[in-house]
Design a protein around this motif. Structure first.
Motif, PDB file in Angstrom:
ATOM      1  N   LEU A 157       0.725  -1.188  -0.094  1.00  0.00           N
ATOM      2  CA  LEU A 157       0.125  -0.001   0.075  1.00  0.00           C
ATOM      3  C   LEU A 157       0.978   1.430   0.119  1.00  0.00           C
ATOM      4  O   LEU A 157       0.598   2.347  -0.746  1.00  0.00           O
ATOM      5  N   PHE A 158       1.944   1.441   0.794  1.00  0.00           N
ATOM      6  CA  PHE A 158       2.719   2.621   1.060  1.00  0.00           C
ATOM      7  C   PHE A 158       3.926   2.534   0.300  1.00  0.00           C
ATOM      8  O   PHE A 158       4.671   3.593   0.404  1.00  0.00           O
ATOM      9  N   GLY A 159       4.264   1.677  -0.189  1.00  0.00           N
ATOM     10  CA  GLY A 159       5.739   1.430  -0.911  1.00  0.00           C
ATOM     11  C   GLY A 159       6.652   0.810   0.165  1.00  0.00           C
ATOM     12  O   GLY A 159       6.652   1.047   1.185  1.00  0.00           O
ATOM     13  N   SER A 160       7.409  -0.247  -0.425  1.00  0.00           N
ATOM     14  CA  SER A 160       8.564  -0.960   0.547  1.00  0.00           C
ATOM     15  C   SER A 160       9.467   0.138   0.462  1.00  0.00           C
ATOM     16  O   SER A 160       9.900   0.899  -0.051  1.00  0.00           O
ATOM     17  N   VAL A 161      10.209  -0.053   1.817  1.00  0.00           N
ATOM     18  CA  VAL A 161      11.505   0.533   2.180  1.00  0.00           C
ATOM     19  C   VAL A 161      12.344   0.824   1.196  1.00  0.00           C
ATOM     20  O   VAL A 161      13.230   1.403   0.538  1.00  0.00           O
ATOM     21  N   SER A 162      12.664  -0.901   0.599  1.00  0.00           N
ATOM     22  CA  SER A 162      13.663  -1.152  -0.540  1.00  0.00           C
ATOM     23  C   SER A 162      13.356  -0.376  -1.631  1.00  0.00           C
ATOM     24  O   SER A 162      14.171   0.151  -2.302  1.00  0.00           O
ATOM     25  N   GLY A 163      12.031  -0.262  -2.360  1.00  0.00           N
ATOM     26  CA  GLY A 163      11.885   0.410  -3.485  1.00  0.00           C
ATOM     27  C   GLY A 163      12.136   1.888  -3.136  1.00  0.00           C
ATOM     28  O   GLY A 163      12.406   2.637  -4.244  1.00  0.00           O
ATOM     29  N   ARG A 164      11.502   2.617  -2.138  1.00  0.00           N
ATOM     30  CA  ARG A 164      11.855   4.127  -1.918  1.00  0.00           C
ATOM     31  C   ARG A 164      13.356   4.099  -1.778  1.00  0.00           C
ATOM     32  O   ARG A 164      13.654   5.212  -2.342  1.00  0.00           O
ATOM     33  N   LEU A 165      13.980   3.422  -1.283  1.00  0.00           N
ATOM     34  CA  LEU A 165      15.662   3.636  -1.128  1.00  0.00           C
ATOM     35  C   LEU A 165      16.227   3.593  -2.343  1.00  0.00           C
ATOM     36  O   LEU A 165      17.044   4.365  -2.784  1.00  0.00           O
ATOM     37  N   ALA A 166      15.777   2.716  -3.285  1.00  0.00           N
ATOM     38  CA  ALA A 166      16.321   2.262  -4.412  1.00  0.00           C
ATOM     39  C   ALA A 166      16.277   3.496  -5.456  1.00  0.00           C
ATOM     40  O   ALA A 166      16.737   4.074  -6.232  1.00  0.00           O
ATOM     41  N   ARG A 167      14.830   4.188  -5.185  1.00  0.00           N
ATOM     42  CA  ARG A 167      14.500   5.404  -5.952  1.00  0.00           C
ATOM     43  C   ARG A 167      15.240   6.818  -5.733  1.00  0.00           C
ATOM     44  O   ARG A 167      15.782   7.661  -6.573  1.00  0.00           O
ATOM     45  N   ARG A 168      15.501   6.668  -4.323  1.00  0.00           N
ATOM     46  CA  ARG A 168      16.112   7.977  -3.955  1.00  0.00           C
ATOM     47  C   ARG A 168      17.611   8.146  -3.338  1.00  0.00           C
ATOM     48  O   ARG A 168      18.164   9.068  -3.270  1.00  0.00           O
ATOM     49  N   ALA A 169      18.252   6.923  -3.533  1.00  0.00           N
ATOM     50  CA  ALA A 169      19.625   6.671  -3.003  1.00  0.00           C
ATOM     51  C   ALA A 169      20.701   7.224  -3.856  1.00  0.00           C
ATOM     52  O   ALA A 169      20.366   7.356  -5.129  1.00  0.00           O
ATOM     53  N   GLN A 170      21.760   7.678  -3.424  1.00  0.00           N
ATOM     54  CA  GLN A 170      22.737   8.303  -4.198  1.00  0.00           C
ATOM     55  C   GLN A 170      24.033   7.329  -4.418  1.00  0.00           C
ATOM     56  O   GLN A 170      24.925   7.714  -5.094  1.00  0.00           O
ATOM     57  N   ARG A 171      23.635   5.847  -3.949  1.00  0.00           N
ATOM     58  CA  ARG A 171      24.876   5.000  -4.014  1.00  0.00           C
ATOM     59  C   ARG A 171      24.009   3.722  -4.447  1.00  0.00           C
ATOM     60  O   ARG A 171      22.785   3.647  -4.433  1.00  0.00           O
ATOM     61  N   PRO A 172      24.726   2.653  -4.875  1.00  0.00           N
ATOM     62  CA  PRO A 172      24.067   1.477  -5.146  1.00  0.00           C
ATOM     63  C   PRO A 172      23.196   0.792  -4.031  1.00  0.00           C
ATOM     64  O   PRO A 172      23.789   0.763  -2.897  1.00  0.00           O
ATOM     65  N   VAL A 173      22.003   0.367  -4.289  1.00  0.00           N
ATOM     66  CA  VAL A 173      21.209  -0.346  -3.617  1.00  0.00           C
ATOM     67  C   VAL A 173      21.115  -1.678  -3.637  1.00  0.00           C
ATOM     68  O   VAL A 173      20.761  -2.009  -4.852  1.00  0.00           O
ATOM     69  N   ILE A 174      21.230  -2.743  -2.857  1.00  0.00           N
ATOM     70  CA  ILE A 174      21.248  -3.870  -3.202  1.00  0.00           C
ATOM     71  C   ILE A 174      20.004  -4.435  -2.467  1.00  0.00           C
ATOM     72  O   ILE A 174      20.067  -4.429  -1.252  1.00  0.00           O
ATOM     73  N   VAL A 175      18.859  -4.976  -3.085  1.00  0.00           N
ATOM     74  CA  VAL A 175      17.636  -5.426  -2.153  1.00  0.00           C
ATOM     75  C   VAL A 175      17.760  -7.015  -2.359  1.00  0.00           C
ATOM     76  O   VAL A 175      17.925  -7.490  -3.387  1.00  0.00           O
ATOM     77  N   ILE A 176      17.710  -7.659  -1.229  1.00  0.00           N
ATOM     78  CA  ILE A 176      17.907  -9.066  -1.060  1.00  0.00           C
ATOM     79  C   ILE A 176      16.376  -9.690  -0.597  1.00  0.00           C
ATOM     80  O   ILE A 176      15.601  -8.909   0.445  1.00  0.00           O
ATOM     81  N   PRO A 177      15.978 -10.535  -1.260  1.00  0.00           N
ATOM     82  CA  PRO A 177      14.715 -11.160  -1.335  1.00  0.00           C
ATOM     83  C   PRO A 177      14.440 -12.113  -0.030  1.00  0.00           C
ATOM     84  O   PRO A 177      15.539 -12.460   0.652  1.00  0.00           O
TER      85      PRO A 177
END
Length: 177
Positions: A157-177
């Motif tokens: 509903l509100f968007g996951s932390v990993s998705g929001r972080l991947a959109r706004r971060a200034q460095r690589p974000v690695i999301v582990i399932p």
């Protein structure tokens, strides 16, 4: 002890001299960043809350830190509650709530065997998870931020932390399932 007087030096100026150069001003200690251990510069930041997905992210981040011979910065973001719940004030402000979960997580991490081969530090922050992980990544000049996925209805509903972080971060974000 009256009667003891200290003579003033003859070259002491009583009036400010405009031609005198001022002493250099020390920078404000609040603005200065604290000295960081070089092992953690360009390290790996990982969000950790003790959940299964964050444990998987931590395991991946440990391997990544070992391969790159860098440190591991483990971040636990504590809860914040609006003060309106307690004080009835307006506008709503956020306050840090004591979170003893960080102490428990620190003890669990200290007793774990898989962190023995990599230098690590556990930081507690309060606020928005995405903002705090990115801020720690900026402070330590991290090479990457590793997070686990959030499962459930609230994440959809509100968007996951990993998705929001991947959109706004200034460095690589690695999301582990």
């Amino acid at each position: 002890m009256a009667g003891h007087e200290f003579p003033e030096p003859a070259d002491r100026r009583r009036v400010a001299d405009p031609s005198a150069t001022p002493d250099p001003v020390d920078p404000d200690p609040a603005d200065a960043q604290p000295a960081r251990d070089p092992a953690f510069q360009h390290g790996v930041v990982v969000g950790f809350d003790g959940s299964t997905s964050s444990e998987r992210a931590l395991a991946y981040a440990v391997g990544m830190a070992q391969r790159s011979s860098s440190g591991l910065i483990i971040v636990h973001v504590a809860n914040r509650l609006p003060t309106t719940v307690w004080a009835g004030c307006e506008p709503p402000a956020l306050v840090d709530v004591p979170d003893h979960r960080t102490e428990v997580l620190g003890l669990e991490l200290a007793c774990s065997d898989y962190l023995a081969d990599v230098p690590w530090v556990l930081l507690e922050r309060g606020g928005d998870i995405c903002h705090e992980l990115e801020e720690v990544g900026r402070e330590y000049e991290a090479d990457a931020i590793v997070v686990g996925t959030t499962h459930g209805l609230l994440g959809r509903l509100f968007g996951s932390v990993s998705g929001r972080l991947a959109r706004r971060a200034q460095r690589p974000v690695i999301v582990i399932p």
